[in-house]
Design a protein around this motif. Structure first.
Motif, PDB file in Angstrom:
ATOM      1  N   HIS A 360      -5.767   3.104 -11.436  1.00 53.89           N
ATOM      2  CA  HIS A 360      -4.354   3.145 -11.797  1.00 53.89           C
ATOM      3  C   HIS A 360      -4.117   2.382 -13.095  1.00 53.89           C
ATOM      4  CE1 HIS A 360      -3.292   4.867  -7.868  1.00 53.89           C
ATOM      5  NE2 HIS A 360      -4.227   4.060  -7.387  1.00 53.89           N
ATOM      6  N   ALA A 361      -3.119   2.817 -13.836  1.00 55.29           N
ATOM      7  CA  ALA A 361      -2.861   2.277 -15.164  1.00 55.29           C
ATOM      8  C   ALA A 361      -1.739   1.241 -15.132  1.00 55.29           C
ATOM      9  CB  ALA A 361      -2.484   3.412 -16.114  1.00 55.29           C
ATOM     10  N   LEU A 362      -1.674   0.418 -16.179  1.00 53.13           N
ATOM     11  CA  LEU A 362      -0.597  -0.552 -16.316  1.00 53.13           C
ATOM     12  C   LEU A 362       0.755   0.143 -16.306  1.00 53.13           C
ATOM     13  CD1 LEU A 362      -1.969  -2.979 -19.049  1.00 53.13           C
ATOM     14  CD2 LEU A 362      -1.534  -3.520 -16.653  1.00 53.13           C
ATOM     15  N   ALA A 363       1.717  -0.475 -15.655  1.00 48.98           N
ATOM     16  CA  ALA A 363       3.106   0.005 -15.554  1.00 48.98           C
ATOM     17  C   ALA A 363       3.249   1.263 -14.705  1.00 48.98           C
ATOM     18  CB  ALA A 363       3.710   0.237 -16.937  1.00 48.98           C
ATOM     19  N   GLU A 364       2.191   1.694 -14.057  1.00 44.52           N
ATOM     20  CA  GLU A 364       2.260   2.894 -13.218  1.00 44.52           C
ATOM     21  C   GLU A 364       2.971   2.574 -11.901  1.00 44.52           C
ATOM     22  OE1 GLU A 364      -0.716   5.936 -10.797  1.00 44.52           O
ATOM     23  OE2 GLU A 364      -1.523   4.683 -12.412  1.00 44.52           O
ATOM     24  N   PRO A 365       3.948   3.409 -11.515  1.00 39.85           N
ATOM     25  CA  PRO A 365       4.581   3.227 -10.194  1.00 39.85           C
ATOM     26  C   PRO A 365       3.648   3.730  -9.094  1.00 39.85           C
ATOM     27  CG  PRO A 365       5.539   5.121 -11.303  1.00 39.85           C
ATOM     28  CD  PRO A 365       4.585   4.502 -12.284  1.00 39.85           C
ATOM     29  N   VAL A 366       3.529   2.972  -8.033  1.00 41.26           N
ATOM     30  CA  VAL A 366       2.642   3.327  -6.925  1.00 41.26           C
ATOM     31  C   VAL A 366       3.316   2.973  -5.602  1.00 41.26           C
ATOM     32  CG1 VAL A 366       0.507   3.001  -8.253  1.00 41.26           C
ATOM     33  CG2 VAL A 366       1.503   1.069  -6.996  1.00 41.26           C
ATOM     34  N   THR A 367       2.706   3.421  -4.535  1.00 39.97           N
ATOM     35  CA  THR A 367       3.118   3.003  -3.194  1.00 39.97           C
ATOM     36  C   THR A 367       1.922   2.334  -2.532  1.00 39.97           C
ATOM     37  OG1 THR A 367       4.731   4.789  -2.953  1.00 39.97           O
ATOM     38  CG2 THR A 367       3.924   3.764  -0.930  1.00 39.97           C
ATOM     39  N   ILE A 368       2.147   1.161  -1.989  1.00 40.47           N
ATOM     40  CA  ILE A 368       1.066   0.462  -1.290  1.00 40.47           C
ATOM     41  C   ILE A 368       1.370   0.428   0.203  1.00 40.47           C
ATOM     42  CG2 ILE A 368       0.337  -0.921  -3.256  1.00 40.47           C
ATOM     43  CD1 ILE A 368       1.952  -3.247  -2.135  1.00 40.47           C
ATOM     44  N   LYS A 369       0.309   0.470   0.993  1.00 43.88           N
ATOM     45  CA  LYS A 369       0.489   0.412   2.442  1.00 43.88           C
ATOM     46  C   LYS A 369      -0.717  -0.273   3.075  1.00 43.88           C
ATOM     47  CE  LYS A 369      -1.428   5.055   3.227  1.00 43.88           C
ATOM     48  NZ  LYS A 369      -1.183   6.396   3.811  1.00 43.88           N
ATOM     49  N   TRP A 370      -0.487  -0.858   4.243  1.00 45.21           N
ATOM     50  CA  TRP A 370      -1.555  -1.506   4.997  1.00 45.21           C
ATOM     51  C   TRP A 370      -1.129  -1.576   6.459  1.00 45.21           C
ATOM     52  CZ3 TRP A 370       1.929  -3.906   1.848  1.00 45.21           C
ATOM     53  CH2 TRP A 370       2.701  -4.937   2.405  1.00 45.21           C
ATOM     54  N   HIS A 371      -2.093  -1.695   7.329  1.00 46.25           N
ATOM     55  CA  HIS A 371      -1.817  -1.697   8.763  1.00 46.25           C
ATOM     56  C   HIS A 371      -1.077  -2.970   9.186  1.00 46.25           C
ATOM     57  CE1 HIS A 371      -4.077   1.870  10.022  1.00 46.25           C
ATOM     58  NE2 HIS A 371      -4.943   1.543   9.079  1.00 46.25           N
ATOM     59  N   VAL A 372      -0.139  -2.807  10.095  1.00 44.88           N
ATOM     60  CA  VAL A 372       0.537  -3.952  10.687  1.00 44.88           C
ATOM     61  C   VAL A 372      -0.481  -4.908  11.320  1.00 44.88           C
ATOM     62  CG1 VAL A 372       2.131  -4.658  12.529  1.00 44.88           C
ATOM     63  CG2 VAL A 372       2.694  -2.680  11.076  1.00 44.88           C
ATOM     64  N   GLU A 373      -1.548  -4.345  11.913  1.00 39.51           N
ATOM     65  CA  GLU A 373      -2.579  -5.147  12.564  1.00 39.51           C
ATOM     66  C   GLU A 373      -3.333  -6.037  11.571  1.00 39.51           C
ATOM     67  OE1 GLU A 373      -3.093  -5.186  15.895  1.00 39.51           O
ATOM     68  OE2 GLU A 373      -1.436  -3.778  16.151  1.00 39.51           O
ATOM     69  N   ASP A 374      -3.249  -5.703  10.289  1.00 40.67           N
ATOM     70  CA  ASP A 374      -3.901  -6.515   9.253  1.00 40.67           C
ATOM     71  C   ASP A 374      -2.946  -7.520   8.634  1.00 40.67           C
ATOM     72  OD1 ASP A 374      -6.450  -5.378   9.422  1.00 40.67           O
ATOM     73  OD2 ASP A 374      -5.910  -3.725   8.104  1.00 40.67           O
ATOM     74  N   THR A 375      -1.761  -7.679   9.207  1.00 36.46           N
ATOM     75  CA  THR A 375      -0.740  -8.599   8.695  1.00 36.46           C
ATOM     76  C   THR A 375      -0.541  -9.726   9.688  1.00 36.46           C
ATOM     77  OG1 THR A 375       0.360  -6.552   7.970  1.00 36.46           O
ATOM     78  CG2 THR A 375       1.505  -8.631   7.554  1.00 36.46           C
ATOM     79  N   LEU A 376      -0.527 -10.953   9.217  1.00 35.84           N
ATOM     80  CA  LEU A 376      -0.461 -12.099  10.120  1.00 35.84           C
ATOM     81  C   LEU A 376       0.531 -13.129   9.588  1.00 35.84           C
ATOM     82  CD1 LEU A 376      -1.854 -13.422  12.643  1.00 35.84           C
ATOM     83  CD2 LEU A 376      -3.348 -14.595  11.006  1.00 35.84           C
ATOM     84  N   VAL A 377       1.418 -13.593  10.453  1.00 39.37           N
ATOM     85  CA  VAL A 377       2.329 -14.672  10.104  1.00 39.37           C
ATOM     86  C   VAL A 377       1.564 -15.992  10.187  1.00 39.37           C
ATOM     87  CG1 VAL A 377       4.363 -15.984  10.844  1.00 39.37           C
ATOM     88  CG2 VAL A 377       4.441 -13.492  10.796  1.00 39.37           C
ATOM     89  N   VAL A 378       1.561 -16.747   9.086  1.00 35.54           N
ATOM     90  CA  VAL A 378       0.844 -18.034   9.048  1.00 35.54           C
ATOM     91  C   VAL A 378       1.805 -19.154   8.634  1.00 35.54           C
ATOM     92  CG1 VAL A 378      -1.414 -17.046   8.608  1.00 35.54           C
ATOM     93  CG2 VAL A 378       0.069 -17.606   6.665  1.00 35.54           C
TER      94      VAL A 378
END
Length: 378
Positions: A360-378
Protein backbone atom coordinates in the motif's frame (compact mmCIF):
# COMPACT_ATOMS: atom_id res chain seq x y z
CA UNK A 1 24.54 -27.23 14.29
CA UNK A 2 23.37 -30.39 16.05
CA UNK A 3 24.54 -31.08 19.58
CA UNK A 4 25.18 -34.70 20.43
CA UNK A 5 25.22 -35.86 24.03
CA UNK A 6 27.43 -38.89 24.48
CA UNK A 7 27.15 -40.77 27.75
CA UNK A 8 29.55 -39.39 30.32
CA UNK A 9 31.43 -41.54 32.75
CA UNK A 10 29.88 -41.82 36.20
CA UNK A 11 33.04 -43.09 37.83
CA UNK A 12 33.14 -40.28 40.38
CA UNK A 13 29.48 -39.46 40.43
CA UNK A 14 29.84 -36.36 38.26
CA UNK A 15 28.67 -37.74 34.94
CA UNK A 16 26.06 -35.91 32.90
CA UNK A 17 23.97 -38.62 31.25
CA UNK A 18 20.57 -38.98 32.92
CA UNK A 19 20.96 -35.94 35.18
CA UNK A 20 17.72 -34.58 36.61
CA UNK A 21 17.40 -30.92 37.45
CA UNK A 22 16.69 -29.60 40.92
CA UNK A 23 13.63 -27.67 42.05
CA UNK A 24 14.23 -24.06 43.09
CA UNK A 25 11.96 -22.01 45.33
CA UNK A 26 12.47 -18.30 45.92
CA UNK A 27 10.65 -17.32 49.10
CA UNK A 28 9.87 -13.62 49.59
CA UNK A 29 13.28 -12.38 48.51
CA UNK A 30 14.30 -8.78 49.18
CA UNK A 31 17.52 -7.08 48.18
CA UNK A 32 18.26 -3.50 49.17
CA UNK A 33 21.30 -1.31 48.67
CA UNK A 34 20.75 1.42 51.23
CA UNK A 35 17.57 3.18 50.13
CA UNK A 36 17.56 1.48 46.72
CA UNK A 37 15.24 -1.54 46.42
CA UNK A 38 16.64 -3.93 43.80
CA UNK A 39 14.29 -6.86 44.51
CA UNK A 40 11.09 -6.71 46.54
CA UNK A 41 9.14 -9.60 48.09
CA UNK A 42 9.84 -11.93 45.16
CA UNK A 43 8.49 -15.49 45.33
CA UNK A 44 8.72 -18.08 42.56
CA UNK A 45 8.67 -21.85 42.21
CA UNK A 46 10.89 -23.35 39.47
CA UNK A 47 10.20 -26.97 38.57
CA UNK A 48 12.96 -29.61 38.26
CA UNK A 49 14.43 -29.60 34.75
CA UNK A 50 12.60 -26.43 33.73
CA UNK A 51 14.07 -23.73 31.47
CA UNK A 52 12.90 -20.45 32.97
CA UNK A 53 13.98 -16.97 31.90
CA UNK A 54 14.02 -13.75 33.91
CA UNK A 55 13.13 -11.07 31.36
CA UNK A 56 13.08 -7.35 31.96
CA UNK A 57 14.68 -3.96 31.28
CA UNK A 58 17.90 -2.78 32.89
CA UNK A 59 17.39 -2.23 36.60
CA UNK A 60 14.43 -4.61 36.87
CA UNK A 61 16.22 -6.91 39.36
CA UNK A 62 16.70 -9.95 37.14
CA UNK A 63 20.50 -10.20 37.43
CA UNK A 64 20.38 -9.40 41.15
CA UNK A 65 17.95 -12.31 41.60
CA UNK A 66 20.27 -14.61 39.65
CA UNK A 67 23.27 -13.53 41.72
CA UNK A 68 21.36 -14.29 44.93
CA UNK A 69 20.64 -17.82 43.67
CA UNK A 70 24.33 -18.22 42.79
CA UNK A 71 25.39 -16.93 46.21
CA UNK A 72 27.29 -13.87 44.97
CA UNK A 73 24.69 -11.55 46.49
CA UNK A 74 23.15 -12.02 49.95
CA UNK A 75 19.41 -11.31 50.28
CA UNK A 76 18.29 -8.60 52.68
CA UNK A 77 15.36 -10.85 53.54
CA UNK A 78 13.86 -14.13 52.38
CA UNK A 79 15.17 -17.62 51.63
CA UNK A 80 16.19 -19.71 48.62
CA UNK A 81 15.53 -23.44 48.52
CA UNK A 82 17.10 -26.01 46.18
CA UNK A 83 15.35 -29.37 46.40
CA UNK A 84 13.61 -28.06 49.54
CA UNK A 85 16.94 -27.31 51.26
CA UNK A 86 17.63 -23.68 52.35
CA UNK A 87 20.86 -22.39 50.82
CA UNK A 88 21.15 -18.68 51.66
CA UNK A 89 23.73 -19.44 54.34
CA UNK A 90 25.59 -21.89 52.04
CA UNK A 91 28.67 -20.44 50.28
CA UNK A 92 28.59 -20.36 46.45
CA UNK A 93 31.17 -23.11 45.97
CA UNK A 94 29.05 -25.56 47.99
CA UNK A 95 25.76 -24.97 46.16
CA UNK A 96 26.67 -27.22 43.19
CA UNK A 97 25.34 -24.59 40.75
CA UNK A 98 26.82 -24.01 37.29
CA UNK A 99 27.23 -20.43 36.09
CA UNK A 100 27.81 -18.86 32.68
CA UNK A 101 28.62 -15.16 32.91
CA UNK A 102 27.93 -12.42 30.39
CA UNK A 103 31.64 -12.09 29.56
CA UNK A 104 32.23 -15.90 29.86
CA UNK A 105 34.93 -15.31 32.55
CA UNK A 106 37.45 -17.64 30.88
CA UNK A 107 41.01 -17.61 32.25
CA UNK A 108 43.12 -16.09 29.44
CA UNK A 109 46.36 -17.79 30.58
CA UNK A 110 44.76 -21.25 30.58
CA UNK A 111 44.12 -23.53 27.60
CA UNK A 112 40.64 -24.70 26.70
CA UNK A 113 41.29 -27.98 28.50
CA UNK A 114 42.51 -26.19 31.63
CA UNK A 115 39.51 -23.82 31.61
CA UNK A 116 36.97 -26.60 31.15
CA UNK A 117 38.60 -28.92 33.68
CA UNK A 118 39.10 -26.24 36.34
CA UNK A 119 35.92 -27.07 38.37
CA UNK A 120 36.93 -30.75 38.62
CA UNK A 121 40.52 -29.86 39.52
CA UNK A 122 39.21 -27.69 42.37
CA UNK A 123 37.18 -30.68 43.56
CA UNK A 124 40.22 -32.93 43.63
CA UNK A 125 39.10 -35.28 40.85
CA UNK A 126 41.75 -37.61 39.42
CA UNK A 127 43.65 -36.16 36.44
CA UNK A 128 42.80 -39.09 34.17
CA UNK A 129 39.10 -38.70 34.94
CA UNK A 130 39.34 -34.96 34.29
CA UNK A 131 40.90 -35.58 30.87
CA UNK A 132 38.11 -38.01 29.99
CA UNK A 133 35.43 -35.57 31.10
CA UNK A 134 36.99 -32.70 29.18
CA UNK A 135 36.89 -34.73 25.97
CA UNK A 136 33.27 -35.70 26.61
CA UNK A 137 31.91 -32.21 27.30
CA UNK A 138 33.85 -30.71 24.38
CA UNK A 139 32.17 -33.30 22.17
CA UNK A 140 28.80 -32.20 23.54
CA UNK A 141 29.48 -28.58 22.52
CA UNK A 142 31.18 -29.70 19.29
CA UNK A 143 34.61 -28.31 20.06
CA UNK A 144 36.57 -31.57 20.15
CA UNK A 145 40.22 -31.03 19.25
CA UNK A 146 40.37 -27.52 20.73
CA UNK A 147 41.92 -28.60 24.04
CA UNK A 148 45.29 -26.92 23.45
CA UNK A 149 43.96 -23.56 22.26
CA UNK A 150 43.72 -20.41 24.36
CA UNK A 151 40.60 -18.22 24.66
CA UNK A 152 42.19 -15.50 22.49
CA UNK A 153 42.39 -18.04 19.64
CA UNK A 154 38.63 -18.69 19.72
CA UNK A 155 35.69 -16.81 18.23
CA UNK A 156 33.01 -15.33 20.49
CA UNK A 157 30.68 -18.24 19.79
CA UNK A 158 33.42 -20.77 20.59
CA UNK A 159 34.25 -18.97 23.85
CA UNK A 160 30.58 -19.12 24.80
CA UNK A 161 30.53 -22.88 24.22
CA UNK A 162 33.70 -23.34 26.27
CA UNK A 163 32.03 -21.45 29.13
CA UNK A 164 29.05 -23.79 28.81
CA UNK A 165 31.30 -26.85 28.84
CA UNK A 166 33.02 -25.63 32.00
CA UNK A 167 29.65 -24.97 33.66
CA UNK A 168 28.29 -28.48 33.04
CA UNK A 169 31.42 -30.61 33.51
CA UNK A 170 30.85 -31.11 37.25
CA UNK A 171 27.21 -32.13 36.72
CA UNK A 172 25.31 -29.30 38.43
CA UNK A 173 21.57 -29.77 38.87
CA UNK A 174 21.00 -26.03 38.31
CA UNK A 175 22.66 -23.93 35.60
CA UNK A 176 22.53 -20.12 35.75
CA UNK A 177 23.16 -18.01 32.65
CA UNK A 178 23.51 -14.21 32.78
CA UNK A 179 22.93 -12.76 29.28
CA UNK A 180 25.58 -15.06 27.76
CA UNK A 181 24.72 -14.16 24.14
CA UNK A 182 24.50 -10.37 24.41
CA UNK A 183 27.97 -9.71 22.92
CA UNK A 184 27.41 -11.85 19.81
CA UNK A 185 26.15 -10.76 16.40
CA UNK A 186 22.52 -11.44 15.49
CA UNK A 187 23.04 -14.49 13.27
CA UNK A 188 25.40 -16.25 15.67
CA UNK A 189 23.21 -15.37 18.63
CA UNK A 190 20.13 -16.91 17.02
CA UNK A 191 22.02 -20.10 16.19
CA UNK A 192 23.35 -20.45 19.74
CA UNK A 193 19.88 -19.91 21.20
CA UNK A 194 18.79 -23.14 19.55
CA UNK A 195 21.98 -24.92 20.66
CA UNK A 196 21.39 -23.97 24.30
CA UNK A 197 17.78 -25.07 24.05
CA UNK A 198 18.84 -28.48 22.66
CA UNK A 199 21.50 -28.79 25.34
CA UNK A 200 18.85 -28.23 28.01
CA UNK A 201 16.60 -30.88 26.51
CA UNK A 202 19.43 -33.41 26.42
CA UNK A 203 20.90 -32.83 29.88
CA UNK A 204 17.72 -32.32 31.91
CA UNK A 205 19.37 -29.67 34.10
CA UNK A 206 17.26 -26.83 35.54
CA UNK A 207 18.21 -23.74 33.50
CA UNK A 208 17.69 -20.24 34.91
CA UNK A 209 18.45 -17.65 32.24
CA UNK A 210 18.60 -13.85 32.33
CA UNK A 211 18.07 -11.61 29.31
CA UNK A 212 16.58 -8.28 28.28
CA UNK A 213 15.94 -9.65 24.77
CA UNK A 214 12.26 -10.64 24.60
CA UNK A 215 12.69 -12.51 21.31
CA UNK A 216 15.45 -14.62 22.87
CA UNK A 217 13.23 -15.48 25.84
CA UNK A 218 10.34 -16.52 23.58
CA UNK A 219 12.55 -18.86 21.55
CA UNK A 220 14.28 -20.63 24.43
CA UNK A 221 12.07 -20.79 27.51
CA UNK A 222 9.53 -23.16 29.01
CA UNK A 223 8.34 -20.24 31.14
CA UNK A 224 9.23 -16.57 31.37
CA UNK A 225 9.13 -14.36 34.47
CA UNK A 226 8.75 -10.74 33.35
CA UNK A 227 10.34 -8.42 35.91
CA UNK A 228 9.92 -4.71 36.51
CA UNK A 229 11.19 -2.57 39.39
CA UNK A 230 12.30 -5.57 41.42
CA UNK A 231 9.05 -7.50 41.14
CA UNK A 232 7.56 -10.15 38.87
CA UNK A 233 4.76 -8.74 36.71
CA UNK A 234 3.74 -12.07 35.13
CA UNK A 235 4.97 -15.65 34.88
CA UNK A 236 3.85 -17.91 32.06
CA UNK A 237 4.68 -19.76 28.88
CA UNK A 238 5.92 -17.69 25.92
CA UNK A 239 2.50 -18.05 24.26
CA UNK A 240 0.68 -16.98 27.44
CA UNK A 241 2.75 -13.83 27.82
CA UNK A 242 2.50 -12.91 24.15
CA UNK A 243 -1.21 -13.59 23.66
CA UNK A 244 -2.58 -12.83 27.14
CA UNK A 245 -0.40 -10.26 28.94
CA UNK A 246 -1.90 -9.26 32.29
CA UNK A 247 -1.05 -5.57 32.03
CA UNK A 248 0.26 -2.87 29.72
CA UNK A 249 3.87 -3.23 30.83
CA UNK A 250 4.01 -6.91 29.84
CA UNK A 251 2.12 -6.21 26.61
CA UNK A 252 4.59 -3.51 25.61
CA UNK A 253 7.76 -5.31 26.73
CA UNK A 254 7.01 -8.74 25.24
CA UNK A 255 6.63 -8.03 21.52
CA UNK A 256 5.20 -4.98 19.77
CA UNK A 257 1.67 -3.84 20.54
CA UNK A 258 -0.91 -1.29 19.45
CA UNK A 259 -2.89 0.37 22.24
CA UNK A 260 -6.28 1.89 21.44
CA UNK A 261 -7.34 4.22 24.25
CA UNK A 262 -11.07 4.38 24.92
CA UNK A 263 -13.96 4.11 27.35
CA UNK A 264 -16.02 1.06 28.24
CA UNK A 265 -19.58 1.39 26.96
CA UNK A 266 -20.86 -2.14 27.48
CA UNK A 267 -20.36 -5.88 27.91
CA UNK A 268 -21.71 -8.31 25.31
CA UNK A 269 -21.42 -12.07 25.56
CA UNK A 270 -18.24 -11.97 27.59
CA UNK A 271 -16.72 -9.27 25.38
CA UNK A 272 -15.94 -5.74 26.51
CA UNK A 273 -17.31 -3.02 24.22
CA UNK A 274 -15.10 0.08 24.04
CA UNK A 275 -15.65 3.44 22.39
CA UNK A 276 -12.40 4.57 20.72
CA UNK A 277 -12.74 8.09 19.32
CA UNK A 278 -16.35 7.42 18.33
CA UNK A 279 -15.62 4.01 16.80
CA UNK A 280 -16.54 0.75 18.53
CA UNK A 281 -13.98 -1.93 19.38
CA UNK A 282 -14.74 -5.22 21.11
CA UNK A 283 -12.14 -7.00 23.23
CA UNK A 284 -11.48 -9.80 25.67
CA UNK A 285 -10.64 -8.94 29.27
CA UNK A 286 -9.04 -10.57 32.28
CA UNK A 287 -11.94 -9.35 34.41
CA UNK A 288 -15.32 -7.57 33.99
CA UNK A 289 -15.01 -3.89 33.06
CA UNK A 290 -16.97 -1.07 34.64
CA UNK A 291 -19.07 1.06 32.29
CA UNK A 292 -17.37 4.41 31.84
CA UNK A 293 -13.94 3.15 32.83
CA UNK A 294 -10.98 4.32 30.71
CA UNK A 295 -9.15 1.33 29.18
CA UNK A 296 -6.62 0.44 26.52
CA UNK A 297 -7.32 -2.25 23.91
CA UNK A 298 -4.20 -4.11 22.76
CA UNK A 299 -3.73 -5.77 19.35
CA UNK A 300 -0.49 -7.09 17.85
CA UNK A 301 0.62 -5.59 14.50
CA UNK A 302 0.75 -8.96 12.71
CA UNK A 303 -2.85 -9.78 13.71
CA UNK A 304 -4.26 -6.93 11.58
CA UNK A 305 -5.37 -7.35 7.99
CA UNK A 306 -5.50 -4.54 5.44
CA UNK A 307 -7.80 -4.19 2.43
CA UNK A 308 -8.17 -1.57 -0.30
CA UNK A 309 -10.46 1.41 0.11
CA UNK A 310 -12.94 2.36 2.80
CA UNK A 311 -16.46 1.54 3.74
CA UNK A 312 -16.11 -2.20 4.33
CA UNK A 313 -19.02 -3.48 6.40
CA UNK A 314 -18.53 -4.89 9.88
CA UNK A 315 -17.97 -8.64 9.95
CA UNK A 316 -19.09 -10.89 12.76
CA UNK A 317 -16.28 -11.46 15.22
CA UNK A 318 -14.09 -8.75 13.67
CA UNK A 319 -13.11 -5.22 14.63
CA UNK A 320 -13.09 -2.96 11.56
CA UNK A 321 -11.77 0.60 11.16
CA UNK A 322 -11.21 2.90 8.16
CA UNK A 323 -7.68 4.32 8.05
CA UNK A 324 -5.07 6.14 5.96
CA UNK A 325 -1.47 4.99 5.33
CA UNK A 326 0.93 7.50 6.88
CA UNK A 327 4.26 5.65 6.62
CA UNK A 328 5.64 2.54 4.93
CA UNK A 329 8.88 0.73 5.90
CA UNK A 330 10.27 -2.30 4.08
CA UNK A 331 11.80 -4.69 6.65
CA UNK A 332 12.65 -7.63 4.38
CA UNK A 333 10.16 -10.31 5.37
CA UNK A 334 7.45 -7.73 6.07
CA UNK A 335 6.18 -4.29 5.21
CA UNK A 336 5.59 -2.19 8.32
CA UNK A 337 2.79 0.34 7.96
CA UNK A 338 1.88 3.23 10.22
CA UNK A 339 -1.82 3.88 9.79
CA UNK A 340 -3.97 6.72 11.07
CA UNK A 341 -7.44 5.38 11.85
CA UNK A 342 -10.51 7.52 11.38
CA UNK A 343 -11.00 7.46 15.15
CA UNK A 344 -7.65 9.29 15.54
CA UNK A 345 -5.54 6.36 16.73
CA UNK A 346 -2.20 5.52 15.11
CA UNK A 347 -1.83 1.80 14.42
CA UNK A 348 1.16 -0.27 13.31
CA UNK A 349 0.44 -3.13 10.90
CA UNK A 350 2.90 -5.80 9.73
CA UNK A 351 2.13 -7.41 6.38
CA UNK A 352 4.07 -10.37 4.97
CA UNK A 353 6.21 -9.61 1.94
CA UNK A 354 5.21 -12.36 -0.48
CA UNK A 355 3.68 -12.97 -3.88
CA UNK A 356 0.07 -11.90 -4.37
CA UNK A 357 0.02 -9.57 -1.34
CA UNK A 358 -0.31 -6.01 -2.59
CA UNK A 359 1.68 -3.29 -0.87
CA UNK A 360 0.00 0.00 0.00
CA UNK A 361 1.12 3.53 -0.79
CA UNK A 362 1.43 6.66 1.34
CA UNK A 363 -1.87 8.53 1.85
CA UNK A 364 -3.84 5.55 0.51
CA UNK A 365 -7.24 5.02 2.17
CA UNK A 366 -7.64 1.47 3.49
CA UNK A 367 -9.80 -0.60 5.78
CA UNK A 368 -8.17 -2.55 8.58
CA UNK A 369 -9.71 -5.43 10.48
CA UNK A 370 -8.72 -7.99 13.10
CA UNK A 371 -10.44 -10.64 15.18
CA UNK A 372 -12.09 -9.66 18.45
CA UNK A 373 -10.31 -12.71 19.94
CA UNK A 374 -6.99 -11.01 19.15
CA UNK A 375 -7.98 -7.87 21.10
CA UNK A 376 -7.31 -7.62 24.83
CA UNK A 377 -8.10 -4.96 27.41
CA UNK A 378 -4.93 -4.30 29.45
Amino acid sequence: MTISAPELSTETGTGTKGVSGASVFLDRLDKRYGEVVAVSNLSLTIEPGEFITFLGPSGSGKTTTLMMIAGFEFPTAGEIYIDAQPIVSTPPYRRNIGMVFQNYALFPHMTVAENVGFPLKQRGVDKRVIATRIAQVLEIVQLSGHQARYPRQLSGGQQQRIALARAIIFNPRVLLMDEPLSALDKQLREGLQLEIKRLHEQLGITFIYVTHDQRESLVMSDRIAVMNKGQIEQVGSPADLYDRPVNRFVASFVGESNFLEGTVIGNEGGRIVVSVGGSTVKALGHRPARIGAPVACMVRPEKIQCSDGRGASQETGMNTLPAVVRDVTFVGETHRYLLEAECGAFIVLKQQHRFNVRSHALAEPVTIKWHVEDTLVV
